[in-house]
Design a protein around this motif. Structure first.
Motif: not given
Lengths: 289, 289
Positions: A207-215, A248-251, A277-279
């Motif tokens: 899972a990860f978060s992104l630094p900015a909400n950009l196109p 957050l995005f979980f993949m 974060k790698i689960f």
């Protein structure tokens, strides 16, 4: 050596059923015995492992009808020390359990909200006027049924047998192919050598978060895996809980994190993400039920 | 002209509060009066519009802490005729309502699972030993409180006033910036001219399924919007309910579907997707509370 496994209780839940299947597999393949420890919520069964009260937990991840179990994802993001060791997929067959002698007598149906949702078509057809009452697990309300013959609960056939309760209908889930994926989770630091195999593991979850909400902010992480021909088998977004619209995005990826291709993908992913974060990497337990 | 608006009831829910705000805005801006119609579930309030029993519904879409309201997404995918007319964002301040004279007397706390989850830290700190009982809405259990002074419910301050009940604590949500986004939804075919404005609408929501689960299958749809510099403000996956591992993707894009850029993006998107449903373009209602 005996392992302790936390799961959502009381006994008879689908999480316990998955834990029993895992414990049997463990015994057959490694000789290791396991004891099961029921907890009142999924979050508490994950905390039990994080705090070292049990060595493992078996938790639901997603159901084919109702989707992700968000509590599992949120707890995994919060509790840094946890690692996925194995996945298993359990077919779900819901049963209507009641001491009533016919459907006409039933006024109230209890179950976990996911189970109520998975049977909503059947309930609308056969019990259109009953009150549906959500409970914390499929088995929580079973103890009420002997006292109140106008009540019913939706749980597994195994739960009916465990509690010695009669059933009025089985296979009441709206779709026969209903199934739930579970993860076996441990602390990352502990000895999990009995899970290791020389063969490559088939899945990695992160899972990860992104630094900015950009196109295009989410395109780059997805492109990394697409260009390396690594299949993304699931993507889920969850709120960061900081502000509305931040995720957050979980993949789940179909590759072992230890392979050179995935190592290179993960290094590149790290450069596009804020927190990564790698689960863990794991196989799916082949089960025959 | 009077409009009828369906919402999750009984009266006093946050959905009703959002519907009241919308009805006031409608009156001030168009002179149109609205009557509110409570329904026992979100799905039933959406069905009310689909079946023509009410002209509009106001439904929760996502909360900044607990994430998507999956029932809303699943119903929108199923009920083809519905269109989003407007979004509004409501700050959520949870209040503990009870006839008890102090926290020590409370043995049971009722609320909607989303509200219980949004207050879990506060509950663990101040009411660690109480039983938490999920209910179908934040207001469903309020009628029990006068009879049972060991029970409490989590709902809005407005609900406490509506039901003439005392409060023991307010602002008990774990994060002060807690808010929920709602959609105002109508049938696509009906006259919604009072929503139209000459100004471009800021958001478009849609959902699609993909023809095959191959590496990169989701990258192409995202690339279309990234290359046209159209921001994706939300992506959510939901199970297709056919088999585990098959998903629908829900997207919110920051553009009006009627602009030439979006028209071209949507035409291209159509070529990569199996089923594509466009739920409408809309603005966010500027509210001051």
């Amino acid at each position: 050596m005996t392992l302790s496994i936390a799961h959502l209780g009381p006994p008879g839940t689908y999480a316990e059923q998955a834990a029993v299947i895992y414990a049997n597999w463990l015994k057959q393949n490694t000789g290791i015995e396991a004891t099961l420890c029921p907890y009142p919520s999924i979050a508490q069964s994950l905390q039990a492992v994080a705090q070292g009260n049990t060595q493992l937990t078996v938790v639901p991840v997603e159901n084919s009808i109702e989707g992700s179990v968000t509590m599992t994802m949120d707890a995994l993001w919060m509790l840094d020390s946890l690692r996925i060791q194995l996945a298993l997929i359990l077919p779900i067959t819901h049963t209507l359990i009641s001491c009533a002698t016919s459907l006409d007598e039933i006024k109230t149906v209890y179950s976990h909200p996911q189970a109520l949702a998975q049977c909503q078509g059947w309930l609308e057809q056969f019990l259109p006027n009953v009150q549906l009452i959500p409970s914390n697990s499929t088995t929580e309300a079973l103890k009420l049924l002997k006292e109140d013959t106008t009540s019913a609960a939706i749980a597994s056939m195994r739960a009916a047998e465990l509690y010695n309760l009669p059933t009025l209908a089985t296979g009441i889930n709206d779709r026969p192919e209903n199934c739930t994926r579970f993860w076996v989770i441990s602390q990352g630091e502990t000895d999990n050598s009995y899970h290791k195999s020389s063969a490559s593991r088939t899945h990695t979850s992160l899972a990860f978060s992104l630094p900015a909400n950009l196109p295009g902010a989410l395109v780059k992480p997805l492109q990394i895996f697409a260009q390396l021909d690594i299949n993304l088998s699931r993507i889920e977004s969850r709120p960061t809980k900081r502000s509305l619209g931040e995720y957050l995005f979980f993949m789940d990826l179909e590759a072992d994190a230890d392979t050179p291709k995935m190592q290179s993908a993960l290094a590149e992913l790290n450069s596009y993400t804020e927190i990564l974060k790698i689960f863990g990497s794991y196989n799916i337990l082949p089960i025959e039920i």
